[in-house]
Design a protein around this motif. Structure first.
Motif, PDB file in Angstrom:
ATOM      1  N   UNK A   1     -11.534   4.785  12.477  1.00  0.00           N
ATOM      2  CA  UNK A   1     -11.241   5.256  13.838  1.00  0.00           C
ATOM      3  C   UNK A   1      -9.919   4.908  14.229  1.00  0.00           C
ATOM      4  N   UNK A   2      -9.356   3.718  13.689  1.00  0.00           N
ATOM      5  CA  UNK A   2      -7.927   3.356  14.174  1.00  0.00           C
ATOM      6  C   UNK A   2      -6.917   4.027  12.906  1.00  0.00           C
ATOM      7  N   UNK A   3      -5.663   3.965  13.350  1.00  0.00           N
ATOM      8  CA  UNK A   3      -4.828   4.785  12.459  1.00  0.00           C
ATOM      9  C   UNK A   3      -4.785   4.219  11.062  1.00  0.00           C
ATOM     10  N   UNK A   4      -4.649   2.989  10.949  1.00  0.00           N
ATOM     11  CA  UNK A   4      -4.284   2.494   9.426  1.00  0.00           C
ATOM     12  C   UNK A   4      -5.430   2.825   8.226  1.00  0.00           C
ATOM     13  N   UNK A   5      -6.767   2.921   8.775  1.00  0.00           N
ATOM     14  CA  UNK A   5      -7.699   2.909   8.105  1.00  0.00           C
ATOM     15  C   UNK A   5      -7.355   4.483   7.038  1.00  0.00           C
ATOM     16  N   UNK A   6      -7.072   5.535   7.783  1.00  0.00           N
ATOM     17  CA  UNK A   6      -6.841   6.830   7.251  1.00  0.00           C
ATOM     18  C   UNK A   6      -5.849   6.718   6.138  1.00  0.00           C
ATOM     19  N   UNK A   7      -4.796   6.221   6.587  1.00  0.00           N
ATOM     20  CA  UNK A   7      -3.501   5.733   5.546  1.00  0.00           C
ATOM     21  C   UNK A   7      -3.757   5.124   4.346  1.00  0.00           C
ATOM     22  N   UNK A   8      -4.387   3.991   4.531  1.00  0.00           N
ATOM     23  CA  UNK A   8      -4.632   3.129   3.271  1.00  0.00           C
ATOM     24  C   UNK A   8      -5.644   3.845   2.536  1.00  0.00           C
ATOM     25  N   UNK A   9      -6.850   4.390   3.177  1.00  0.00           N
ATOM     26  CA  UNK A   9      -7.718   5.129   2.474  1.00  0.00           C
ATOM     27  C   UNK A   9      -7.092   6.092   1.472  1.00  0.00           C
ATOM     28  N   UNK A  10      -6.098   6.915   2.023  1.00  0.00           N
ATOM     29  CA  UNK A  10      -5.574   7.918   1.371  1.00  0.00           C
ATOM     30  C   UNK A  10      -4.605   7.369   0.093  1.00  0.00           C
ATOM     31  N   UNK A  11      -3.929   6.358   0.340  1.00  0.00           N
ATOM     32  CA  UNK A  11      -3.124   5.633  -0.751  1.00  0.00           C
ATOM     33  C   UNK A  11      -4.161   5.164  -1.799  1.00  0.00           C
ATOM     34  N   UNK A  12      -4.980   4.494  -1.436  1.00  0.00           N
ATOM     35  CA  UNK A  12      -5.972   3.962  -2.403  1.00  0.00           C
ATOM     36  C   UNK A  12      -6.764   5.123  -3.346  1.00  0.00           C
ATOM     37  N   UNK A  13      -7.146   6.098  -2.740  1.00  0.00           N
ATOM     38  CA  UNK A  13      -7.703   7.377  -3.261  1.00  0.00           C
ATOM     39  C   UNK A  13      -6.610   8.129  -4.310  1.00  0.00           C
ATOM     40  N   UNK A  14      -5.445   8.153  -3.809  1.00  0.00           N
ATOM     41  CA  UNK A  14      -4.407   8.306  -4.765  1.00  0.00           C
ATOM     42  C   UNK A  14      -4.262   7.460  -5.918  1.00  0.00           C
TER      43      UNK A  14
ATOM     44  N   UNK B   1       0.931  -1.159  -0.026  1.00  0.00           N
ATOM     45  CA  UNK B   1      -0.061   0.018  -0.057  1.00  0.00           C
ATOM     46  C   UNK B   1       0.801   1.293  -0.099  1.00  0.00           C
ATOM     47  N   UNK B   2       1.949   1.158   0.776  1.00  0.00           N
ATOM     48  CA  UNK B   2       2.800   2.411   0.821  1.00  0.00           C
ATOM     49  C   UNK B   2       3.479   2.601  -0.586  1.00  0.00           C
ATOM     50  N   UNK B   3       3.878   1.690  -1.095  1.00  0.00           N
ATOM     51  CA  UNK B   3       4.718   1.990  -2.369  1.00  0.00           C
ATOM     52  C   UNK B   3       3.609   2.401  -3.518  1.00  0.00           C
ATOM     53  N   UNK B   4       2.493   1.724  -3.203  1.00  0.00           N
ATOM     54  CA  UNK B   4       1.313   1.972  -4.348  1.00  0.00           C
ATOM     55  C   UNK B   4       0.847   3.595  -4.110  1.00  0.00           C
ATOM     56  N   UNK B   5       0.931   4.063  -2.884  1.00  0.00           N
ATOM     57  CA  UNK B   5       0.550   5.433  -2.610  1.00  0.00           C
ATOM     58  C   UNK B   5       1.772   6.391  -3.217  1.00  0.00           C
TER      59      UNK B   5
END
Lengths: 495, 480
Positions: free
Chosen positions: B384-397, B309-313
C-alpha cells in the motif's frame, strides 16, 4: 664547402627569407638589445618600469609576428636547414611569448617588494625565452644545443637572483651543476648520433638512419644519453632530483616561469629530435620514455604528498605532470602530438596561475610558500581563493577545467596507441594527486590564520584572472586550441 | 534548450546566490529550484510514453576532433530521476536553516551539486556523462568539508572524494576504451549500445565502469565511505546527497554497464558477480543497521541495504526486475530524505540521535509520531506504500533469473522491520526518560515532508502511473 664559397651564393633575398622564418625570435632579440641599452642609459631613479614595458612590448610584438606568420605565411627551413619557421615552431613561439608576458606581469610588483633590480631580471627572462624559441625552431643538433644552453644559462643566473638569500644561491649553484651535467649528456648523445648518421641536420639523420645505420650500437647509446639529458630538462624521474631544490630556492616568478617554460621547451626538443630525427628507431626511444613516464608518475605523485612547501609540492606535481605528457609523446601521431601541444599550452595557465598566487604572498624578507602561509586566503582576498581553487582542481584533472580535457586527449592517444597499461597507471596515480592538490585548498578556505587583506597589483591580478578564466574557458571550448595544436603538430603528426 | 535549462539554471543560479547577501539567498534559491522543478515537471508531462528512444534531444558538436557531442536527452529511465532531483532540491533548499553560517554559499553549492546530478541523468554522450559525473563531486566535497557536522568533516569529505575518484578515474579508461576498442570512434550512448566489443574487452571495460558505479551506489564491499560521509553531511545536504547521488551509481549500471556490455565474460562472468554483491549488500546493510545506536547511521546503513535491491533488480536482466529497479530508485529517493529529516528533527528537539537514549516521545510529539509512522512503514516495505511495489518487482525479476538470489535477498525484507521498528518503537513508545522533547514538529516542517508523504501513498496505490511509462522505454533502451 668553405665560407668563401658559400657567401657569394647567399644573397640579400635569401637572407631576408631566412630572417622571416625566424622573425618571432629576431624581433625579440632586437627588443632585448634595446632593453639592455635602455637599462644602461636611463638613470636609476626613472628606470623602474621602463625595462618591463620594453619587455612586454617586445613579447607582444613577437607574439603578433608569430600569429601573423601562422595565419598568412608559409613556414619552411631556413639557414640551410639549421632552423625552421614551421607551424610547430610558431605554436611554441606563441606559447613562450605568452608565458613571458605573464611572467613580467607578476614579477614587477614582486621585485619591488623584495627590492631587487628589475632591469636585469626582465632582460634575463627575454634571453631565456629567446633560447626556448630557438630550441623550438631548431632542426639541427647544433641549433638544438645552442637553444638549450641559451635558455639554461639565463635561468642559472635568474635562479640566484635573490643575492642575499642563501637558498637562492644554493639553487643557482645546484641548477648550474646539474644542468651542466645534463647538457653534457645531451652533447655526448648528439656526438654519437652524429657519428652514426654523419650529419647534424635532423631531417637528414632521419633519412640516414632508415637504412643500415639503424643497427648501429652507437645510435642506441646516443638515444639513451640524449634521453637521459632530456629527462633532466623536463624534470622527469629518476632524473628529477634537482627540481624541488631549485624550485624552492629560486625567486617565485623564476620558478613559475621555468616550471612551464623549460618543460615546454624540453618537450619541443624531444619531439624535434626523437619524432623528427629518429622515427625509425621509435621502439627504442618509446621504451625508454615509457619507463621514464611510469617512474615520473609514481615518484612525483608519491613524493608530493608529504611536502609542506608549496614550491616543492608543485615541483613534484610537475614531475608527475611530465609523466602524463610523455604518454602523448610516446603515442605520437596526429592525436598524440596534438594532445601534447594542447596540454603544454593549458599547463601554462594552470601551473603558472598557481605559482602566481603564491607570488602574491611573498614579503620583503622572502618568499612565503609554506602551506600554512596560504591559510585564510579566502578571507584575505576571496577572488584569489576562488582562482587558486580553479588552478588546483585543474591540475588534479577535474572537469570542466582544462586539466581534465588535456588528460582526456593524452590518454585517448595513449590507449589508441596500445599503451593502456601506462594510462591505467596514470589514472591510478591521479587519484593520489587529488589528495595533495586538495590539501592545498584546506588552508585556502580555512577560517584561521592571517586576516589582513592581501593586495595584488593590477598587472598581477590581470595575469592571474586571465589564467583562471582560460583554465576553464579552454576546457569548455577546447576546439579552437585543439585545431591549433593539430596544425602545430603537423610537421611530425602526419595527416 | 529545455533540457539545457534543467542543469544550467541551477548552476548559474547557484553561482549568483553564492555572492549575494545571505538574507536573500534562501528565497532566491527556492525560486531557482522551483523554476527548475517546473521545467522538469513540464518535460515529464509532455513526455511521450510510446516513443522508443531519447526525447527532447539536443545535439551540438563539442569536440569534433574526438567526435564528442553536447548531446542531451531523456527516456523512461532518466526522466523520473531528473524530476526527483528537482523536487528534492526544492525540499533541501527549504530545509536549510536561515541561521546557518554562510547560508548563501551553502545554497549556492547545493544548487551546483543538483545541476551536476541533473547533467548526469540528461547526458547521452559518454564524455559529457563523465564530465558531469566528476563535476558533481566538487560541490559535494566543499559541502561536506565546509558545512559538515561532527568532529572531523574534512576527513570524511576527503575519504568520500578519494573513494569515488578511485572508481571514476578508472572509469575514464573505460570511456576511452569504448571509443577506441569498438572501432567506431563514437561516444554516443545509443550507438554504443548497438556495437559491442569482443568478450575479453567487454570483460575489462565492464570492470572499470562497474567499479565506479559500485563505489558510488555503494555496493558491498565498497560502502565504507558512506557512513562517515552521511554522518558528516548536514541534513539539508543529505536530502539530495542520499536521495539522488546514490542513484547516479545505479543509473550508471542501468544506462551504461548493462546495455553496453551484453556479454562481459572473461575469467568469470560479471553478470553473476554483481547481483551476488547486491545480495551481500542487502544483508550486510541490514545487519549493520540493526547494530547501530545512532539513528543517522542506522538510516545510512539501511540505505546500503535498499540500494542492494535496486542493483539486484537491474542485474535480473528482465523487464520486471529493471522496471522495479527504476521504480525503487524513485521510492528510495522519496523515503531516505524523509527519514533523515525526521532523525534530524528528533535530534533537534531532544538533543540526541542515540536511539537507546530516547523513549516515549509519541505522547509528547503526537503529530511527529503519526507522520513518522508512515515514513517508517514505507521504508520497511508495507503493502500500500511505495516501497513494497518496487521491492516486490525487483525480487520477482531476481527470482526469474535465479531463485537463490531472490531467496537470500528476501531475508533483507525480513530484517528491515527489525531495525526500523526497533528504532521507531524504542524512540516513540515506552516509559519516557530524561527531560523530553522541547516541542512537536512545526507546521513548516510538516509542510516540507507533505509532498513526500503524498508520493509514498500515490506510488504505493497506483504504481502503474509510473511503470506504464517505463515499460516500453526500458525495453527499447536495454533490449534490441
Amino acid at each position: 664547402m668553405t665560407l668563401a664559397e658559400v657567401l657569394p651564393t647567399y644573397g640579400w633575398s635569401q637572407a631576408l627569407a631566412d630572417l622571416g622564418q625566424i622573425s618571432p625570435i629576431a624581433t625579440l632579440l632586437g627588443f632585448m638589445l634595446f632593453a639592455i641599452v635602455a637599462d644602461l642609459v636611463i638613470p636609476p631613479k626613472r628606470r623602474s618600469g621602463v625595462v618591463a614595458m620594453i619587455a612586454v612590448t617586445g613579447l607582444a610584438y613577437s607574439l603578433g609576428t608569430a600569429a601573423y606568420r601562422w595565419l598568412y605565411e608559409q613556414g619552411g627551413p631556413a639557414y640551410s636547414g639549421m632552423a625552421t619557421g614551421d607551424s610547430f615552431a610558431l605554436f611554441f613561439d606563441v606559447l613562450f611569448a605568452s608565458l613571458g608576458i605573464l611572467t613580467v606581469a607578476i614579477s614587477h610588483s614582486y621585485l619591488q617588494k623584495r627590492g631587487m633590480r628589475e632591469g636585469e631580471f626582465h632582460i634575463l627572462m627575454l634571453g631565456s625565452i629567446i633560447g626556448m624559441m630557438v630550441l623550438a625552431s631548431a632542426t639541427s643538433l647544433v641549433t638544438v644545443f645552442l637553444g638549450l644552453e641559451l635558455l639554461s644559462i639565463a635561468l642559472y643566473i635568474a635562479s640566484g637572483f635573490a643575492r642575499d638569500d642563501n637558498r637562492s644561491q644554493e639553487a643557482a649553484a645546484k641548477y648550474l651543476l646539474v644542468g651542466g651535467f645534463a647538457s653534457a649528456f645531451v652533447l655526448y648523445g648528439m656526438a654519437l648520433v652524429y657519428g652514426a648518421a654523419g650529419t647534424t641536420l635532423i631531417p637528414e639523420i632521419a633519412k640516414q638512419v632508415s637504412g643500415t645505420a639503424a643497427n648501429n650500437p652507437l645510435l642506441t647509446l646516443g638515444i639513451v644519453l640524449m634521453g637521459v639529458g632530456f629527462a633532466f630538462k623536463v624534470s622527469a624521474a629518476p632524473f628529477h632530483m634537482w627540481t624541488p631544490d631549485v624550485y624552492q630556492g629560486a625567486p617565485i616568478p623564476v620558478t613559475a616561469f621555468m616550471s612551464v617554460g623549460t618543460k615546454a621547451a624540453a618537450f619541443a626538443m624531444i619531439i624535434r629530435v626523437f619524432a623528427g630525427g629518429l622515427p625509425h628507431l621509435a621502439p627504442e626511444w618509446q621504451a625508454l620514455l615509457a619507463f621514464v613516464a611510469a617512474t615520473s608518475m609514481v615518484v612525483g605523485n608519491l613524493m608530493a604528498i608529504t611536502q609542506s612547501s608549496l614550491k616543492r609540492l608543485l615541483a613534484y606535481s610537475g614531475v608527475a605532470q611530465a609523466g602524463y605528457v610523455l604518454i602523448g609523446v610516446i603515442a605520437g601521431g596526429k592525436i598524440g602530438l596534438a594532445a601534447v601541444l594542447y596540454y603544454l599550452f593549458v599547463y601554462m595557465f594552470m601551473n603558472f596561475g598557481a605559482f602566481a598566487v603564491v607570488t602574491l604572498l611573498a614579503g620583503p624578507d622572502g618568499d612565503r610558500d609554506r602551506l600554512s602561509d596560504l591559510s585564510g586566503l579566502y578571507r584575505r582576498n576571496w577572488p584569489m581563493a576562488v582562482l587558486m581553487t580553479i588552478f588546483m582542481l585543474s591540475l588534479a584533472g577535474f572537469p570542466p577545467t582544462v586539466g581534465f580535457f588535456g588528460k582526456l586527449f593524452l590518454f585517448t592517444a595513449g590507449v589508441s596507441a596500445g599503451y593502456t597499461w601506462l594510462v591505467v597507471l596514470a589514472l591510478i596515480m591521479s587519484v593520489v594527486s587529488v589528495y595533495y592538490y586538495v590539501r592545498v585548498l584546506v588552508p585556502v578556505w580555512s577560517t584561521t590564520g592571517r586576516a589582513e587583506p592581501l593586495r595584488a597589483s593590477p598587472s598581477s591580478t590581470l595575469a592571474i584572472v586571465l589564467s583562471g578564466v582560460l583554465s576553464v574557458a579552454l576546457g569548455l571550448y577546447p576546439t579552437t586550441l585543439l585545431v591549433a595544436a593539430q596544425f602545430g603538430a603537423l610537421p611530425y603528426g602526419g595527416p | 534548450m529545455t533540457l539545457t535549462a534543467i542543469w544550467l539554471l541551477p548552476l548559474v543560479g547557484g553561482i549568483l546566490i553564492a555572492f549575494i547577501p545571505p538574507r536573500f539567498a534562501k528565497w532566491l534559491g527556492v525560486l531557482v529550484a522551483l523554476v527548475t522543478l517546473g521545467i522538469s515537471g513540464g518535460v515529464a508531462l509532455a513526455f511521450a510514453p510510446g516513443y522508443h528512444g531519447y526525447q527532447f534531444t539536443e545535439q551540438v558538436p563539442w569536440i569534433p576532433q574526438l567526435h564528442v557531442f553536447y548531446h542531451l536527452g531523456v527516456d523512461g529511465i532518466s526522466i523520473w530521476l531528473v524530476v526527483l532531483n528537482a523536487l528534492l532540491t526544492v525540499i533541501a533548499v527549504l530545509a536549510t536553516p536561515l541561521t546557518m553560517r554562510n547560508v548563501n554559499r551553502f545554497i549556492g553549492l547545493m544548487l551546483a551539486m543538483s545541476a551536476g546530478m541533473a547533467g548526469v541523468f540528461l547526458a547521452v554522450d559518454l564524455v559529457l556523462f563523465y564530465v558531469f559525473w566528476e563535476a558533481m563531486l566538487i560541490p559535494a566535497y566543499f559541502l561536506l568539508w565546509l558545512f559538515g557536522e561532527g568532529e572531523r568533516p574534512a576527513r570524511a569529505a576527503i575519504k568520500f572524494v578519494l573513494f569515488t575518484l578511485t572508481g571514476s578515474l578508472l572509469m575514464l579508461v573505460g570511456v576511452i576504451g569504448e571509443y577506441v576498442f569498438t572501432g567506431q570512434q563514437t561516444f554516443d550512448l545509443a550507438k554504443l549500445a548497438t556495437i559491442a566489443p569482443s568478450a575479453n574487452i567487454q570483460f575489462g571495460l565492464f570492470f572499470v565502469f562497474a567499479l565506479a558505479f559500485a563505489i558510488k551506489t555503494p555496493l558491498f564491499p565498497f560502502h565504507s565511505w558512506l557512513p562517515s560521509a552521511y554522518l558528516a553531511a548536514p541534513t539539508p545536504m543529505l536530502v539530495t546527497f542520499a536521495g539522488v547521488m546514490g542513484k547516479a551509481g545505479a543509473y550508471g549500471f542501468l544506462r551504461i554497464a548493462v546495455p553496453l556490455f551484453p556479454n562481459p565474460v572473461g575469467w568469470w562472468d560479471w553478470r553473476w558477480v554483481i547481483p551476488s554483491l547486491a545480495v551481500a549488500a542487502i544483508i550486510w546493510g541490514a545487519l549493520m543497521a540493526i547494530a547501530q545506536r545512532d539513528m543517522k547511521l542506522l538510516v545510512a546503513y539501511s540505505s546500503v541495504s535498499h540500494m542492494g535491491f535496486i542493483v539486484l533488480g537491474i542485474f535480473a536482466y528482465n523487464v520486471q526486475g529493471q522496471q522495479g529497479a527504476i521504480l525503487q530508485m524513485v521510492n528510495h529517493g522519496i523515503i531516505i530524505p524523509a527519514l533523515f529529516l525526521f532523525v534530524a528533527w528528533i535530534a533537534d528537539r531532544t538533543g540526541t540521535r542515540d536511539r537507546s537514549a530516547l523513549a516515549g516521545l509519541a505522547p509528547r510529539m503526537p503529530v511527529m509520531a503519526g507522520v513518522f509512522t508512515i515514513v517508517v512503514l514505507a521504508a520497511l516495505g508495507l503493502p500500500g506504500l511505495n516501497s513494497f511495489v518496487g521491492e516486490f518487482m525487483t525480487l520477482l525479476g531476481a527470482w526469474e533469473r535465479a531463485p537463490v538470489l531472490a531467496a537470500i535477498g528476501a531475508v533483507g525484507l525480513v530484517l528491515a522491520p527489525v531495525y526500523m521498528l526497533r528504532m521507531f518503537q524504542g524512540a516513540m513508545y515506552g516509559e519516557p526518560v530524561g527531560q523530553g522533547p522541547s516541542g512537536d514538529i512545526q507546521a513548516g516542517q510538516l509542510a516540507l515532508v507533505t509532498p513526500l508523504i503524498v508520493l509514498m501513498f500515490a506510488i504505493g496505490l497506483y504504481p502503474y502511473a509510473l511503470t506504464q511509462l517505463m515499460t516500453s522505454v526500458a525495453q527499447a533502451g536495454l533490449y534490441k
